[in-house]
Design an enzyme around this catalytic site. Structure first.
Site, PDB file in Angstrom:
ATOM      1  N   ASP A  46       4.420  -8.092  24.619  1.00 14.52           N
ATOM      2  CA  ASP A  46       5.042  -9.013  24.919  1.00 14.52           C
ATOM      3  C   ASP A  46       3.781 -10.502  24.936  1.00 14.52           C
ATOM      4  O   ASP A  46       4.127 -11.516  24.991  1.00 14.52           O
ATOM      5  CB  ASP A  46       5.826  -9.729  25.288  1.00 14.52           C
ATOM      6  N   THR A  62      11.738  -1.839  35.049  1.00 10.67           N
ATOM      7  CA  THR A  62      11.704   0.060  34.065  1.00 10.67           C
ATOM      8  C   THR A  62      12.519   0.976  34.373  1.00 10.67           C
ATOM      9  O   THR A  62      12.587   1.372  35.362  1.00 10.67           O
ATOM     10  CB  THR A  62       9.894   0.453  34.078  1.00 10.67           C
ATOM     11  N   CYS A  72      -4.257  -4.572   3.508  1.00  7.59           N
ATOM     12  CA  CYS A  72      -5.475  -5.133   4.524  1.00  7.59           C
ATOM     13  C   CYS A  72      -6.414  -5.370   3.435  1.00  7.59           C
ATOM     14  O   CYS A  72      -6.358  -5.612   2.262  1.00  7.59           O
ATOM     15  CB  CYS A  72      -5.949  -3.484   5.267  1.00  7.59           C
ATOM     16  N   HIS A 104       1.248   0.282  25.759  1.00  4.52           N
ATOM     17  CA  HIS A 104       2.270   0.118  23.947  1.00  4.52           C
ATOM     18  C   HIS A 104       1.442  -0.576  22.994  1.00  4.52           C
ATOM     19  O   HIS A 104       2.443  -1.395  22.074  1.00  4.52           O
ATOM     20  CB  HIS A 104       3.297   0.357  24.399  1.00  4.52           C
TER      21      HIS A 104
HETATM   22  C1  BV8 Z   1       3.869  10.543  23.050  1.00  4.44           C
HETATM   23  C2  BV8 Z   1       6.067  -0.185  21.630  1.00  4.44           C
HETATM   24  C3  BV8 Z   1       1.882  12.187  22.512  1.00  4.44           C
HETATM   25  C4  BV8 Z   1       6.939  -0.223  20.605  1.00  4.44           C
HETATM   26  C5  BV8 Z   1       7.556   1.485  22.912  1.00  4.44           C
HETATM   27  C6  BV8 Z   1       8.668  14.104  27.103  1.00  4.44           C
HETATM   28  C7  BV8 Z   1      10.370  13.881  27.505  1.00  4.44           C
HETATM   29  C8  BV8 Z   1      11.004  13.696  25.973  1.00  4.44           C
HETATM   30  C9  BV8 Z   1      10.589  13.065  24.725  1.00  4.44           C
HETATM   31  C10 BV8 Z   1       9.161  12.483  25.211  1.00  4.44           C
HETATM   32  C11 BV8 Z   1       8.402  13.587  25.578  1.00  4.44           C
HETATM   33  N1  BV8 Z   1       6.468  13.001  25.536  1.00  4.44           N
HETATM   34  C12 BV8 Z   1       7.207  12.460  24.704  1.00  4.44           C
HETATM   35  C13 BV8 Z   1       8.517  12.211  24.279  1.00  4.44           C
HETATM   36  C14 BV8 Z   1       8.680  11.357  23.298  1.00  4.44           C
HETATM   37  C15 BV8 Z   1       9.053   9.293  23.673  1.00  4.44           C
HETATM   38  C16 BV8 Z   1       9.281   9.303  24.955  1.00  4.44           C
HETATM   39  O1  BV8 Z   1       9.606   9.279  25.636  1.00  4.44           O
HETATM   40  N2  BV8 Z   1      11.332   9.059  24.464  1.00  4.44           N
HETATM   41  C17 BV8 Z   1      12.316   8.809  25.402  1.00  4.44           C
HETATM   42  C18 BV8 Z   1      13.339   7.902  24.134  1.00  4.44           C
HETATM   43  C19 BV8 Z   1      13.093   9.911  25.798  1.00  4.44           C
HETATM   44  N3  BV8 Z   1       7.191   9.348  23.880  1.00  4.44           N
HETATM   45  C20 BV8 Z   1       6.289   9.169  22.842  1.00  4.44           C
HETATM   46  O2  BV8 Z   1       6.782   9.338  21.769  1.00  4.44           O
HETATM   47  C21 BV8 Z   1       5.564   8.235  23.212  1.00  4.44           C
HETATM   48  N4  BV8 Z   1       4.622   9.164  22.764  1.00  4.44           N
HETATM   49  O3  BV8 Z   1       4.724  10.682  23.563  1.00  4.44           O
HETATM   50  O4  BV8 Z   1       2.753  10.853  21.781  1.00  4.44           O
HETATM   51  C22 BV8 Z   1       4.094  12.773  22.014  1.00  4.44           C
HETATM   52  C23 BV8 Z   1       3.934  12.585  20.141  1.00  4.44           C
HETATM   53  C24 BV8 Z   1       4.929  12.855  19.701  1.00  4.44           C
HETATM   54  C25 BV8 Z   1       5.636  13.869  21.002  1.00  4.44           C
HETATM   55  C26 BV8 Z   1       5.033  14.477  21.661  1.00  4.44           C
HETATM   56  C27 BV8 Z   1       4.041  14.071  22.498  1.00  4.44           C
HETATM   57  C28 BV8 Z   1       5.242   6.653  22.405  1.00  4.44           C
HETATM   58  C29 BV8 Z   1       6.222   5.813  23.531  1.00  4.44           C
HETATM   59  C30 BV8 Z   1       5.819   4.212  22.954  1.00  4.44           C
HETATM   60  C31 BV8 Z   1       6.628   3.760  22.867  1.00  4.44           C
HETATM   61  N5  BV8 Z   1       6.682   2.442  22.076  1.00  4.44           N
HETATM   62  N6  BV8 Z   1       7.195  -0.127  22.663  1.00  4.44           N
HETATM   63  C32 BV8 Z   1       7.762  -1.601  20.234  1.00  4.44           C
HETATM   64  O5  BV8 Z   1       8.118  -2.472  21.460  1.00  4.44           O
HETATM   65  O6  BV8 Z   1       8.267  -2.026  19.175  1.00  4.44           O
HETATM   66  S1  BV8 Z   1       8.349   2.209  24.037  1.00  4.44           S
HETATM   67  C33 BV8 Z   1       9.231   1.029  24.626  1.00  4.44           C
HETATM   68  O7  BV8 Z   1      10.670   1.420  25.614  1.00  4.44           O
HETATM   69  C34 BV8 Z   1       8.588  -0.693  25.469  1.00  4.44           C
HETATM   70  O8  BV8 Z   1       6.629  -0.303  25.576  1.00  4.44           O
HETATM   71  C35 BV8 Z   1       8.792   0.562  27.128  1.00  4.44           C
HETATM   72  O9  BV8 Z   1       7.869   1.782  27.448  1.00  4.44           O
HETATM   73  C36 BV8 Z   1      10.101   1.211  26.460  1.00  4.44           C
HETATM   74  C37 BV8 Z   1      11.349   0.308  26.994  1.00  4.44           C
HETATM   75  O10 BV8 Z   1      11.635   1.050  28.318  1.00  4.44           O
HETATM   76  P1  BV8 Z   1      11.394  -0.416  29.498  1.00  4.44           P
HETATM   77  O11 BV8 Z   1      10.392  -1.000  29.529  1.00  4.44           O
HETATM   78  O12 BV8 Z   1      11.728   0.701  31.454  1.00  4.44           O
HETATM   79  O13 BV8 Z   1      13.049  -0.559  29.152  1.00  4.44           O
HETATM   80  P2  BV8 Z   1      14.278  -0.134  29.337  1.00  4.44           P
HETATM   81  O14 BV8 Z   1      14.941  -1.774  28.194  1.00  4.44           O
HETATM   82  O15 BV8 Z   1      14.436   0.337  28.902  1.00  4.44           O
HETATM   83  O16 BV8 Z   1      14.970  -0.851  31.306  1.00  4.44           O
HETATM   84  C38 BV8 Z   1      14.437  -1.775  31.534  1.00  4.44           C
HETATM   85  C39 BV8 Z   1      14.603  -2.032  32.834  1.00  4.44           C
HETATM   86  O17 BV8 Z   1      14.739  -3.861  33.944  1.00  4.44           O
HETATM   87  C40 BV8 Z   1      16.112  -1.776  33.313  1.00  4.44           C
HETATM   88  O18 BV8 Z   1      16.092  -0.512  34.768  1.00  4.44           O
HETATM   89  C41 BV8 Z   1      16.746  -2.796  34.144  1.00  4.44           C
HETATM   90  O19 BV8 Z   1      17.739  -2.611  34.999  1.00  4.44           O
HETATM   91  C42 BV8 Z   1      15.924  -3.756  34.390  1.00  4.44           C
HETATM   92  N7  BV8 Z   1      16.360  -4.725  34.786  1.00  4.44           N
HETATM   93  C43 BV8 Z   1      16.288  -5.655  33.965  1.00  4.44           C
HETATM   94  N8  BV8 Z   1      15.992  -7.107  33.893  1.00  4.44           N
HETATM   95  C44 BV8 Z   1      15.455  -6.874  35.453  1.00  4.44           C
HETATM   96  C45 BV8 Z   1      15.544  -5.397  35.672  1.00  4.44           C
HETATM   97  N9  BV8 Z   1      14.924  -5.369  36.273  1.00  4.44           N
HETATM   98  C46 BV8 Z   1      14.165  -6.194  37.643  1.00  4.44           C
HETATM   99  N10 BV8 Z   1      14.630  -7.618  37.057  1.00  4.44           N
HETATM  100  C47 BV8 Z   1      15.600  -8.225  36.160  1.00  4.44           C
HETATM  101  N11 BV8 Z   1      15.728  -8.850  35.852  1.00  4.44           N
HETATM  102 ZN    ZN Z   2      -7.866  -0.965   5.959  1.00  2.82          ZN
END
Ligand code: BV8
Ligand code: ZN
Length: 244
Positions: free
Chosen positions: A104, A188, A147, A119
């Site tokens: 954002d 997070t 593009c 990200h």
């Molecule tokens: C990759 C951009 C190499 C796009 C995003 C190992 C094990 C399992 C899975 C995997 C692994 N390795 C890779 C994977 C796959 C995958 C993954 O992790 N999947 C998850 C679902 C299990 N990872 C990937 O694909 C990554 N690439 O590893 O490449 C590779 C490739 C293929 C295969 C293997 C390896 C790429 C990951 C990035 C994806 N892009 N965003 C877009 O935004 O459209 S991720 C996106 O979701 C965000 O950027 C962020 O990272 C994530 C959301 O998580 P959070 O930010 O933590 O938000 P969330 O809503 O979950 O939680 C909010 C928290 O805030 C809560 O805890 C809540 O209680 C708290 N909260 C709320 N309000 C408040 C608060 N806290 C304080 N104050 C408040 N007011």
């Molecule tokens: Zn191009």
């Protein structure tokens, strides 16, 4: 808000502080987190399903429109006291690194410099063929812009699930996690890899891990200090308690 004296001592004595933020730090700015249900036409889609190269290949218009909707949603959104407190924290610590999973751009807007956007940034797009990054493009309802260099479809300049993170940003993030004295994990859920591994990398190198979250997460049992609450309230109070 009272804080454990040991935390304040650790913070005041820290030579290097690293912070990782997630969607929770922007929640008090009015932005939905990834866990919060989506609204309207997007409610029947899981973000993980939309934020993927396969989804874009299958239906580029649908994914383009989702990001256009999210860009509209962040228009007029301002940083909150949590973002500003991190700017203050950087001013009080000899070496500070801010890593965010958020696309954002609110940390920059708050005045944080050298933010590692792991990200990507939703305010930028790039060519899905030649990779040319574009800041200004014409938004025409019902079409995905192309593009001007190679004619390829433009896509958001973010990291999709299944895509590798930008190498320089990931290496800088890992280095900052491995060499800090205090590591903050803020707003997070710690589910998405490899970002979620950074806190453990810091912990394994002897850093004090501080979690700030409204709820418990997978990291909570491992954290040295757990500050339960909203980051927009906890962070300003902590900076005040430590330095003002
Ligand atoms: C990759 C951009 C190499 C796009 C995003 C190992 C094990 C399992 C899975 C995997 C692994 N390795 C890779 C994977 C796959 C995958 C993954 O992790 N999947 C998850 C679902 C299990 N990872 C990937 O694909 C990554 N690439 O590893 O490449 C590779 C490739 C293929 C295969 C293997 C390896 C790429 C990951 C990035 C994806 N892009 N965003 C877009 O935004 O459209 S991720 C996106 O979701 C965000 O950027 C962020 O990272 C994530 C959301 O998580 P959070 O930010 O933590 O938000 P969330 O809503 O979950 O939680 C909010 C928290 O805030 C809560 O805890 C809540 O209680 C708290 N909260 C709320 N309000 C408040 C608060 N806290 C304080 N104050 C408040 N007011
Ligand atoms: Zn191009």
């Amino acid at each position: 808000m009272d804080f454990c004296p040991d935390l304040l001592i650790q913070l005041r004595g820290a030579k290097r502080v690293t912070a990782l933020t997630g969607a929770g730090v922007s929640q008090e700015s009015g932005l939905r987190t990834f866990r919060d249900p989506q609204t309207g036409i997007w409610s029947q889609h899981k973000p993980e399903d939309l934020a993927s190269p396969e989804a874009f290949r299958r239906d580029p218009q649908l994914i383009w429109d989702w990001y256009a909707w999210r860009r509209e949603a962040i228009k007029g959104v301002r940083p909150n006291p949590g973002h500003y407190a991190l700017v203050k924290l950087s001013e009080h610590t000899p070496q500070f690194t801010l890593i965010t999973q958020n696309v954002d751009g609110l940390h920059r807007m708050a005045g944080s410099t050298d933010v590692i956007e792991l990200h990507g940034n939703i305010r930028l797009v790039r060519c899905s063929e030649c990779g040319q990054i574009v800041e200004n493009w014409e938004e025409v309802e019902g079409t995905v812009p192309r593009c001007t260099v190679c004619g390829g479809l433009l896509r958001p300049h973010v990291v999709w699930f299944g895509e590798s993170l930008p190498r320089a940003e990931l290496e800088a993030a890992v280095e900052a996690a491995r060499t800090c004295d205090v590591f903050f994990s803020i707003g997070t859920s710690g589910i998405v890899q490899p970002a979620a591994a950074l806190a453990y990398a810091a912990h394994n190198r002897g850093a004090k891990v501080v979690e700030i979250n409204a709820k418990r997460t997978l990291l909570t049992p491992k954290a040295d200090f757990v500050l339960s609450g909203k980051s927009g309230e906890v962070l300003p109070a902590l900076v005040n308690a430590a330095w003002l």
